[in-house]
Design an enzyme around this catalytic site. Structure first.
Site, PDB file in Angstrom:
ATOM      1  N   LYS A 122       0.850  -1.190   0.000  1.00  0.00           N
ATOM      2  CA  LYS A 122       0.000   0.000   0.000  1.00  0.00           C
ATOM      3  C   LYS A 122       0.886   1.241   0.000  1.00  0.00           C
ATOM      4  O   LYS A 122       1.913   1.264   0.683  1.00  0.00           O
ATOM      5  CB  LYS A 122      -0.928   0.016   1.224  1.00  0.00           C
ATOM      6  N   GLU A 124       0.706   5.764  -0.146  1.00  0.00           N
ATOM      7  CA  GLU A 124      -0.144   6.936   0.073  1.00  0.00           C
ATOM      8  C   GLU A 124       0.097   7.966  -1.029  1.00  0.00           C
ATOM      9  O   GLU A 124       1.244   8.323  -1.305  1.00  0.00           O
ATOM     10  CB  GLU A 124       0.189   7.567   1.437  1.00  0.00           C
ATOM     11  N   GLU A 191      -9.331   7.764   3.753  1.00  0.00           N
ATOM     12  CA  GLU A 191      -9.305   8.015   5.188  1.00  0.00           C
ATOM     13  C   GLU A 191      -9.859   9.405   5.502  1.00  0.00           C
ATOM     14  O   GLU A 191      -9.463  10.406   4.900  1.00  0.00           O
ATOM     15  CB  GLU A 191      -7.853   7.893   5.704  1.00  0.00           C
TER      16      GLU A 191
HETATM   17  O1  KIV Z   1      -1.254   2.342   8.795  1.00  0.00           O
HETATM   18  C1  KIV Z   1      -2.471   2.113   8.927  1.00  0.00           C
HETATM   19  O2  KIV Z   1      -2.937   1.524   9.898  1.00  0.00           O
HETATM   20  C2  KIV Z   1      -3.361   2.589   7.873  1.00  0.00           C
HETATM   21  C3  KIV Z   1      -4.836   2.482   8.114  1.00  0.00           C
HETATM   22  C4  KIV Z   1      -5.261   3.551   9.035  1.00  0.00           C
HETATM   23  C5  KIV Z   1      -5.607   2.490   6.852  1.00  0.00           C
HETATM   24  O3  KIV Z   1      -2.919   3.060   6.878  1.00  0.00           O
END
Ligand code: KIV
Length: 273
Positions: A122, A124, A191
């Site tokens: 993931k 950002e 988010e």
């Molecule tokens: O790092 C994390 O826990 C996250 C979530 C809040 C989606 O990115």
């Protein structure tokens, strides 16, 4: 349609997550950072486990997600992967390990995938990191996007307040969501954005949109496991539903243990060799 129709699936894949969106079955996602917690989360039937860089806050006690390193994320991720048999495991690429350029992004991803055995990463951001996302995807690694309140950019925002409330920020977020879909991301986390707008984003793209503080109109929900279990005490935003008071339970157990040790009640004969 059964609300539990993915329950019999042996292993969740990006394909299954896509089918869940198409048939309107909500996707459940929680964080985990260690073997013991991940084993319980997986056994409970959670669809996606996120090894989030929130480990920086809840596991290491940092104020932000920025300090956690790639090596530390790999350590957490490999512990989680060893515990999991059904959930799809996604790992946050930490701050500073993909924003520089696409080669750095690919190098970090390859380390995560090889050394932890996770299933996806993931990142950002949207258009600012499109080359990095494209490069990771070209190596055959599924990518989950993350838009809205992106904690790695907290010093740019200056506050943890709701994002995309003004028109220009909302328009950029919607464009970024479409771009992430076009690039080939398999899902997007949004988010802390207004619920109506989050629903609009989920309807505008064909891939699953998973919300945290984004209302019920999206395709799934994610929470930080320590927050929803009531282990973290200092973080109680409006969007958080607390499902247990583990801090209370743990304090009671620790208190009793202290009493038993001090009073010499523990260990008794049965507990000795
Ligand atoms: O790092 C994390 O826990 C996250 C979530 C809040 C989606 O990115």
């Amino acid at each position: 349609m059964s609300v539990h129709s993915s329950a019999n699936v042996k292993r969740i894949t990006t394909h299954i997550l896509q089918e869940m969106k198409e048939r309107g079955e909500k996707i459940s996602m929680l964080t985990a950072y260690d073997y013991s917690m991940a084993k319980i989360v997986d056994a409970a039937g959670i669809d996606i486990i996120l090894v989030g860089d929130s480990a920086s806050n809840v596991m290491a006690g940092h104020e932000t997600t920025l300090p956690i390193t790639l090596d530390q994320m790999i350590y957490h991720a490999s512990s989680v992967v060893r515990a999991v048999s059904r959930s799809f495991v996604v790992v946050d690429i930490p701050f500073g390990s993909y924003q520089g350029n696409s080669s750095e992004a690919l190098r970090s991803t390859i380390r995560i995938m090889k050394e932890s055995g996770a299933h996806a990463v993931k990142v950002e951001g949207g258009s600012e990191i499109k080359e990095s996302i494209a490069r990771i995807l070209s190596a055959g690694v599924p990518v989950m996007g993350h838009l809205g309140l992106t904690p790695q950019s907290i010093y740019k925002f200056g506050t943890y307040t709701v994002r995309a409330k003004d028109e220009s920020e909302a328009a950029k977020l919607l464009e970024d969501a479409k771009l992430l879909e076009e690039l080939g991301c398999f899902a997007i986390v949004v988010e802390k954005i207004p619920a109506d707008f989050a629903k609009k984003v989920a309807e505008a793209v064909s891939i699953p949109v998973i919300g945290i503080g984004a209302g019920g109109g999206v395709d799934g929900q994610v929470l930080v496991v320590h927050d929803m279990l009531g282990i973290t005490q200092e973080f109680k935003p409006r969007f958080l539903r607390q499902y247990a008071d583990l801090e209370g339970i743990m304090m009671k157990a620790f208190g009793q243990y202290i009493k038993d040790v001090k009073s010499k009640d523990f260990p008794n004969e049965k507990e000795s060799y």
